[in-house]
Write an enzyme that holds these catalytic residues in place. Sequence first.
Site, PDB file in Angstrom:
ATOM      1  N   CYS A  27      40.805  62.464  46.525  1.00  0.00           N
ATOM      2  CA  CYS A  27      40.269  61.210  48.330  1.00  0.00           C
ATOM      3  C   CYS A  27      41.786  62.085  49.203  1.00  0.00           C
ATOM      4  CB  CYS A  27      40.616  60.166  48.181  1.00  0.00           C
ATOM      5  SG  CYS A  27      40.313  59.303  50.117  1.00  0.00           S
ATOM      6  N   CYS A  76      43.102  59.135  50.968  1.00  0.00           N
ATOM      7  CA  CYS A  76      43.408  57.648  50.476  1.00  0.00           C
ATOM      8  C   CYS A  76      45.396  58.194  50.008  1.00  0.00           C
ATOM      9  CB  CYS A  76      43.075  57.430  49.063  1.00  0.00           C
ATOM     10  SG  CYS A  76      41.094  57.490  49.304  1.00  0.00           S
ATOM     11  N   ASP A  77      45.358  59.353  49.402  1.00  0.00           N
ATOM     12  CA  ASP A  77      46.824  60.264  48.459  1.00  0.00           C
ATOM     13  C   ASP A  77      47.778  60.391  49.489  1.00  0.00           C
ATOM     14  OD1 ASP A  77      45.915  58.163  46.562  1.00  0.00           O
ATOM     15  OD2 ASP A  77      44.806  60.219  45.606  1.00  0.00           O
TER      16      ASP A  77
END
Length: 307
Positions: free
Chosen positions: A135, A138-139
């Site tokens: 992701c 997200c990261d």
Amino acid sequence: MAEKIIYDIGIIGNGPAGATAAIYAGRAGLTSIMFEKASPGGQMGITSIIENYPGFPSVEGFELAMLMNKQAKGFGASSKTSEVKSVDLLSNPKVITTSRGDFEVKSVIIAGGAKPRLLGVPGEEEYKGRGVSYCATCDGMFFRGKEVIVNGGGDTAFEDALYLSNICSKVYIVHRREGFRASASSVKKAGGHDNIEFILNAVVKEISGDESRVTSVTLKDTVTGEEKKVECSGIFVAVGRIPESDLYKDVLNLDPAGYIVAGEDCRTNVDGVFAAGDIRTKKLRQIVTACADGANAAEEAGKWLEK
Ligand code: NAP
């Protein structure tokens, strides 16, 4: 202990298909309860920028997810953040068992979407969360100023690469052949970024690192068989998705890839059970087609409940 309320529709998944089903159910005067594993939105919720959802020329996936969720709740839908552990689709009422108890429902709309496909190469499991990510939104921030690989040639890979190109010093798009599944506009956009480099006809053979993080990825040329190591701090795996249909495999008809077999009316082989969104057999898996499924599934569930 089962709750006393028996909802008209239990909706498994709160992505675009699930939220739309709840909106249509509420407007039709039906009670519904949505179940989400983590936060609302499904894959949409972790997509960076969406440019092909009509009415929103450019919107963050998470923002669109929150808007859909709010709209569904505004029409009276209940929601529970708890993983569905099992379902009894054949009983009457049907029972949805979650980590927070059992829920009784008259009909079920399965809108659980799909999860990322793994590469299955050495180092992937070991470095998950330490350089291996599924992701980008997200990261991505953990890779500021670093060099990363995005593996895949679909829309997700290109969206991830474009998103990461604003954060990372260099993004390699590694793809196993020369043609892409991603839309031509995304491919053109990526080609215009100085810090995005394509490595084509290549597959990931191994992910390596030190005791704490990923430091390199070994690639194998699919034409020559040659191997090379690319020094990088991370790899974003975007090689497609697998439908979240394991819970239903004993009672619902699935296609060979695991998608629940259902037509445009979203009806499955079990009475009162509908499949909507990415989990259903269909040609085009997009937010807008997931929403269309949600509307059809709620409409069909309403008709079925009237019988
Ligand atoms: P996808 O379209 O299935 O693409 C997966 C890519 O990974 C393909 O290029 C495939 O290569 C490659 N691949 C598969 N298995 C591999 C393996 N073991 N090793 C190396 N490469 C592998 O998946 P996606 O990009 O996640 O997209 C899924 C669906 O969501 C698509 O319908 C897409 O259009 C949609 N989507 C839409 C949006 C949007 O509307 N904004 C955003 C993201 C995704 P081959 O091409 O050689 O098979």
